[in-house]
Write an enzyme that holds these catalytic residues in place. Structure first.
Site, PDB file in Angstrom:
ATOM      1  N   HIS A 122       0.673  -1.220  -0.081  1.00 58.93           N
ATOM      2  CA  HIS A 122       0.075   0.224   0.073  1.00 58.93           C
ATOM      3  C   HIS A 122       0.828   1.273  -0.055  1.00 58.93           C
ATOM      4  O   HIS A 122       0.436   2.265   0.565  1.00 58.93           O
ATOM      5  CB  HIS A 122      -0.964  -0.078   1.208  1.00 58.93           C
ATOM      6  CG  HIS A 122      -1.935  -1.144   1.179  1.00 58.93           C
ATOM      7  ND1 HIS A 122      -3.065  -1.024   0.650  1.00 58.93           N
ATOM      8  CD2 HIS A 122      -1.761  -2.365   1.659  1.00 58.93           C
ATOM      9  CE1 HIS A 122      -3.593  -2.256   0.477  1.00 58.93           C
ATOM     10  NE2 HIS A 122      -2.964  -2.903   1.339  1.00 58.93           N
ATOM     11  N   ASN A 142     -10.397  -3.038   1.939  1.00 54.57           N
ATOM     12  CA  ASN A 142     -10.030  -3.143   0.574  1.00 54.57           C
ATOM     13  C   ASN A 142     -11.300  -2.774  -0.005  1.00 54.57           C
ATOM     14  O   ASN A 142     -12.504  -2.383   0.550  1.00 54.57           O
ATOM     15  CB  ASN A 142      -9.396  -4.429   0.261  1.00 54.57           C
ATOM     16  CG  ASN A 142      -8.144  -4.585   0.475  1.00 54.57           C
ATOM     17  OD1 ASN A 142      -7.196  -3.530   0.481  1.00 54.57           O
ATOM     18  ND2 ASN A 142      -7.662  -5.862   0.855  1.00 54.57           N
ATOM     19  N   TYR A 200       0.098  -4.998  11.888  1.00 59.16           N
ATOM     20  CA  TYR A 200       0.176  -3.524  11.580  1.00 59.16           C
ATOM     21  C   TYR A 200       0.708  -2.718  12.444  1.00 59.16           C
ATOM     22  O   TYR A 200       1.648  -2.031  12.050  1.00 59.16           O
ATOM     23  CB  TYR A 200      -1.300  -3.436  11.407  1.00 59.16           C
ATOM     24  CG  TYR A 200      -1.744  -3.803   9.879  1.00 59.16           C
ATOM     25  CD1 TYR A 200      -1.685  -4.934   9.324  1.00 59.16           C
ATOM     26  CD2 TYR A 200      -2.367  -2.826   9.223  1.00 59.16           C
ATOM     27  CE1 TYR A 200      -1.930  -5.248   8.057  1.00 59.16           C
ATOM     28  CE2 TYR A 200      -2.637  -2.898   7.731  1.00 59.16           C
ATOM     29  CZ  TYR A 200      -2.541  -4.260   7.369  1.00 59.16           C
ATOM     30  OH  TYR A 200      -2.864  -4.587   6.013  1.00 59.16           O
TER      31      TYR A 200
END
Length: 492
Positions: free
Chosen positions: A54, A127, A337
């Site tokens: 990303h 997404n 993350y």
């Protein structure tokens, strides 16, 4: 033939490289599965300083406004009353490309939303598709490697991509979506966004519901054809970013309607699909969409690096009334993350203004690079203590969750009853218009035509078998486009 053993970096041979250790086949992942964390932690550190995935992104600030009452499902304060507004930041991105790549590539699009609520920041990190390529986080690094660059040529490799997809039929649903014109959206404003994972809601009575989030574009779906997207890559590689920025500057504020699917906790145990499988959708006939509110983007960032490049989203960041689920991919992202952000931005990344909660934050974290909030001053850096007034608010305690009383093991994610990778992709293809079918077949043939090397025939035949199992007409059309004569008796 002698083979090399699969080992950790420290040399320990191990066997479970694709399935995470869980409590029962559908239970949560155990923290003790350090192979999972080793794979993800190393993967997060493969690139500096841009995001590993990303990397090419655009973002804007906005507001979320509640239009319908869903308090029977959740006690989350941002949904507490109709008309309530919450400030937001939404970042769009491609997945596989570098920061300087074109943003009209055939690729899924990230749809990462940060709600600045009075109970903390809630990051809904999804997404523009409701499913994903894999269902276990141990596979994530391997999958992304196939979308990046060949280690020898440093070029993108259709052979790597199709080799991996053909060896992982669970990816077929997402691959079909990617190969349709939905894989090349016309900018960011004309596509839907999805939380993708299964999350949970808790209401004021501590009842738990499982939930899926859908953001439907109010601008209408609009996609490039493959040829149009390819042309735009050369004409304006920043098309999507330009389109978003300029429309907001002109006061043409894009909007999305938030809708949810809700499944009572008890039904998850008996539903005919695994409700925590990220490669599957919940059919709307069983769980229809429920209206919630409207998201509007109405302010561009003043400085891209400050507000977009430094923005950090993590699905671990939930708020009271919103929780997780046994979705294996979600569970893997909970640790991965924040770990990626600490590596890329530093241990105090949540003090960066775009990531900082605008309401009170009290904890005992101290020190670390770039500490900018006074570091707690002279207050104690331990808990409990006799000097400060920070107390635990028991009203935020989550209800206990019943887990499967099963044996912890590395369960095969594609075992019997979990291995139907073809019904939903086939149904999706059969729902397409004739034009969409033709474009999808054209795109697949074009993509698979890039497969080369000594394993070319093997990879193509393996992937063709998946297309045939999803839909015979789809398989025949792709085979014809690739110039392959298919013996139907052999395909049965």
């Amino acid at each position: 033939m002698k083979h090399n053993k699969l080992t950790t970096a420290s040399g320990r041979p191990y066997t479970e490289n694709e399935d995470s250790k869980t409590v029962g086949p559908r239970g949560p992942i155990l923290l003790e599965d350090y192979i999972l964390h080793e794979k993800m932690a190393h993967f997060n550190r493969e690139r500096i300083p841009e995001r590993v995935v990303h990397a090419k992104g655009s973002a804007a600030f906005g507001t979320f406004t509640v239009t319908h009452d869903i308090t029977k499902y959740t006690k989350a304060k941002l949904f507490s009353e109709v008309g309530k507004q919450t400030n937001t930041l939404l970042r769009f991105s491609t997945v596989g490309g570098e920061k300087g790549s074109a943003d009209t590539e055939r690729d899924p699009r990230g749809f990462a939303l940060k709600f600045y609520t009075e109970d903390g920041n809630w990051d809904l990190v999804g997404n523009n598709t409701p499913v994903f390529f894999i269902k276990d986080p141990k596979k994530f690094g391997d999958f992304i490697h196939t979308q990046k660059r060949d280690p020898q040529t440093n070029m993108k490799s259709p052979t790597m991509m199709w080799d991996y997809w053909s060896l992982n039929p669970e990816s077929l649903h997402q691959v079909l979506i990617l190969m349709s014109d939905r894989g090349t959206p016309y900018g960011h404003r004309h596509m839907n966004g999805y939380g993708s994972h299964t999350f949970s809601f808790m209401n004021k009575n501590d009842e738990r519901f499982y939930v899926k989030f859908h953001f439907k574009t109010a601008q209408g779906i609009k996609n490039f054809t493959d040829e149009e997207a390819t042309a735009m890559k050369g004409k304006d590689p920043d098309f999507s970013q330009r389109d978003l920025f300029e429309n907001i500057e002109q006061g043409n504020y894009p909007k999305w309607n938030l809708k949810i699917q809700v499944m009572p906790e008890a039904e998850a145990k008996t539903y005919h699909l695994n409700p925590f499988d990220l490669t599957k959708v919940w059919p709307h006939k069983d769980y229809p969409l429920i209206d919630v509110g409207v998201l509007e983007l109405n302010r561009n960032p003043d400085n891209y690096f400050q507000d977009v490049e430094q923005a950090a989203f993590a699905p671990a960041h939930v708020v009271d009334g919103v929780g997780y689920s046994p979705d294996k991919m979600l569970q893997g992202r909970l640790l991965s993350y924040p770990d990626a952000h600490r590596y890329r931005l530093g241990a105090n990344y949540e003090q960066i203004p775009v990531n900082r909660c605008p309401f009170a934050v009290n904890n005992y974290q101290r020190d670390g690079a770039m500490r900018i909030d006074g570091n707690g001053g002279s207050k104690p850096n331990y808990f409990p203590n006799s000097f400060d007034d920070i107390k635990i608010d028991e009203s935020y305690k989550e209800p206990a969750q019943e887990l499967e009383s099963s044996i912890a093991d590395w369960y095969d994610r594609n075992a019997e009853n979990e291995n139907d990778h073809y019904t939903q992709p086939g149904n999706l293809f059969r729902l397409m218009t004739d034009e969409a079918k033709a474009n999808t077949i054209h795109n697949i043939v074009g993509a698979m035509s890039g497969i080369n090397g000594v394993k070319k025939e093997e990879i193509i035949n393996r992937q063709l078998c998946h297309w045939f199992r999803a839909d015979v007409n789809l398989g025949m059309a792709i085979a014809k486009g690739l110039g392959i004569n298919v013996d139907m008796d052999m395909m049965r």
